[in-house]
Design an enzyme around this catalytic site. Structure first.
Site, PDB file in Angstrom:
ATOM      1  N   ASP A   1      43.938  16.489 -21.415  1.00  0.00           N
ATOM      2  CA  ASP A   1      43.030  15.650 -22.198  1.00  0.00           C
ATOM      3  C   ASP A   1      43.745  15.122 -23.446  1.00  0.00           C
ATOM      4  O   ASP A   1      44.177  15.896 -24.297  1.00  0.00           O
ATOM      5  CB  ASP A   1      41.802  16.473 -22.607  1.00  0.00           C
ATOM      6  CG  ASP A   1      40.658  15.617 -23.128  1.00  0.00           C
ATOM      7  OD1 ASP A   1      40.912  14.480 -23.568  1.00  0.00           O
ATOM      8  OD2 ASP A   1      39.522  16.095 -23.092  1.00  0.00           O
TER       9      ASP A   1
ATOM     10  N   TYR B   1      23.948  12.530 -24.725  1.00  0.00           N
ATOM     11  CA  TYR B   1      25.223  12.028 -25.283  1.00  0.00           C
ATOM     12  C   TYR B   1      25.001  11.563 -26.718  1.00  0.00           C
ATOM     13  O   TYR B   1      25.397  12.217 -27.650  1.00  0.00           O
ATOM     14  CB  TYR B   1      25.758  10.908 -24.390  1.00  0.00           C
ATOM     15  CG  TYR B   1      27.135  10.419 -24.783  1.00  0.00           C
ATOM     16  CD1 TYR B   1      28.251  11.237 -24.631  1.00  0.00           C
ATOM     17  CD2 TYR B   1      27.315   9.130 -25.285  1.00  0.00           C
ATOM     18  CE1 TYR B   1      29.518  10.789 -24.987  1.00  0.00           C
ATOM     19  CE2 TYR B   1      28.578   8.666 -25.627  1.00  0.00           C
ATOM     20  CZ  TYR B   1      29.679   9.499 -25.481  1.00  0.00           C
ATOM     21  OH  TYR B   1      30.936   9.057 -25.828  1.00  0.00           O
TER      22      TYR B   1
ATOM     23  N   SER C   1      32.190  15.226 -24.110  1.00  0.00           N
ATOM     24  CA  SER C   1      32.921  14.504 -25.148  1.00  0.00           C
ATOM     25  C   SER C   1      32.109  14.501 -26.451  1.00  0.00           C
ATOM     26  O   SER C   1      31.829  15.555 -27.005  1.00  0.00           O
ATOM     27  CB  SER C   1      33.247  13.090 -24.662  1.00  0.00           C
ATOM     28  OG  SER C   1      34.200  12.466 -25.496  1.00  0.00           O
TER      29      SER C   1
ATOM     30  N   HIS D   1      40.509  14.176 -19.631  1.00  0.00           N
ATOM     31  CA  HIS D   1      39.227  13.992 -20.303  1.00  0.00           C
ATOM     32  C   HIS D   1      38.111  13.614 -19.341  1.00  0.00           C
ATOM     33  O   HIS D   1      36.962  13.991 -19.536  1.00  0.00           O
ATOM     34  CB  HIS D   1      39.359  12.909 -21.374  1.00  0.00           C
ATOM     35  CG  HIS D   1      38.180  12.832 -22.303  1.00  0.00           C
ATOM     36  ND1 HIS D   1      37.894  13.814 -23.215  1.00  0.00           N
ATOM     37  CD2 HIS D   1      37.202  11.894 -22.448  1.00  0.00           C
ATOM     38  CE1 HIS D   1      36.811  13.497 -23.899  1.00  0.00           C
ATOM     39  NE2 HIS D   1      36.370  12.328 -23.434  1.00  0.00           N
TER      40      HIS D   1
END
Length: 268
Positions: free
Chosen positions: A195, A31, A112, A230
């Site tokens: 999303d 991430y 994301s 999302h």
């Protein structure tokens, strides 16, 4: 060690007794944003499923996250953002060097803001991965500021209105890093139509560009769920959300095993 010598932690989850033989199906997950700490995820059912099939789950605690506090976060945002995907590349190289896997059996995934890590890792080192799965990813960073959720993210990624930050956004934009004629790995981007945090066109635009540019002949797919947004809540009591999680996970893991050439997951 990453590209600049910084030591970056990697958490490896695997079946007890597994030995490095260079052939294990391996997923590198990362991430590296907002100062958030990346958990190894040892209790997640999707990881148990992967490990039961003999796979390795490697979580890279990339800069931009919060593994070592604010300094670790600051070392992976705006103009220092390249450290995030370079940390992931270094982790993947280390897994190969230590004999856990090979590029032919290694994939990378992130969701994301983790889409930056995935997209830039495969555009910088397409030879290092067999497949990639950016999930609801931020893929066109020059246009992200124009979206509804873009302005509040300027503090993390930068603004196109400031020259130094524009150059940083261009460097971290996976869409703009795609080059014609490059043999990219297989890609399956995943999105939810509802999303409101990262708009679907970000992934669609990236996938269209990779599909047009790649010379590898490997599949480049966009998985669209018209009932989700999302997030997919792993521990949700809502059966519909659990079903979405299960279906998405099954598609992603089998896509990876297909691309790794694992028997039992090949087309008949």
């Amino acid at each position: 060690p990453s590209h600049d010598g910084t030591l970056v932690p990697v958490s490896i989850l695997a079946r007890k007794g597994i030995r490095p033989d260079g052939r294990h199906p391996t997923l590198v997950a990362g991430y590296g944003a907002y100062g958030e700490k990346a958990a190894p995820g040892a209790l997640e059912p999707r990881i148990h499923a992967w490990v039961r099939h003999g796979g390795i789950w490697a979580v890279v605690h990339a800069r931009g996250g919060g593994t070592f506090g604010d300094a670790w976060h600051q070392a992976g945002r705006k103009t220092t953002k390249p450290n995030t995907w370079k940390d992931a590349i270094a982790a993947a190289e280390w897994l190969v060097r230590e004999g856990w896997t090979s590029p032919a059996r290694m994939g990378i995934l992130g969701a994301s803001a983790g889409g930056i890590l995935v997209g830039r890792a495969i555009t910088e080192r397409p030879d290092l991965f067999a497949a990639a799965a950016p999930v609801v990813g931020m893929m066109d960073m020059l246009r992200f500021e124009t979206t509804a959720n873009g302005p509040i993210n300027v503090t993390e990624f930068g603004s196109v209105k400031v020259e130094e930050e524009f150059r940083a956004l261009l460097a971290m934009s996976s869409y703009h890093a795609v080059r014609d004629g490059v043999p990219y790995p297989a890609v399956m981007a995943m999105v939810g139509v509802n999303d409101i945090r990262v708009e679907v066109w970000q992934s669609a635009k990236f996938i269209a560009r990779v599909a047009a540019a790649t010379s590898s002949g490997k599949p480049v797919l966009l998985r669209v769920d018209d009932r989700s947004g999302h997030t997919f809540a792993i521990d949700s009591v809502q059966l519909e959300e659990r079903r979405q999680v299960e279906e998405r996970t099954a598609d992603m893991l089998t896509f990876m095993l297909w691309q790794f050439g694992v028997p039992g997951f090949q087309p008949r």
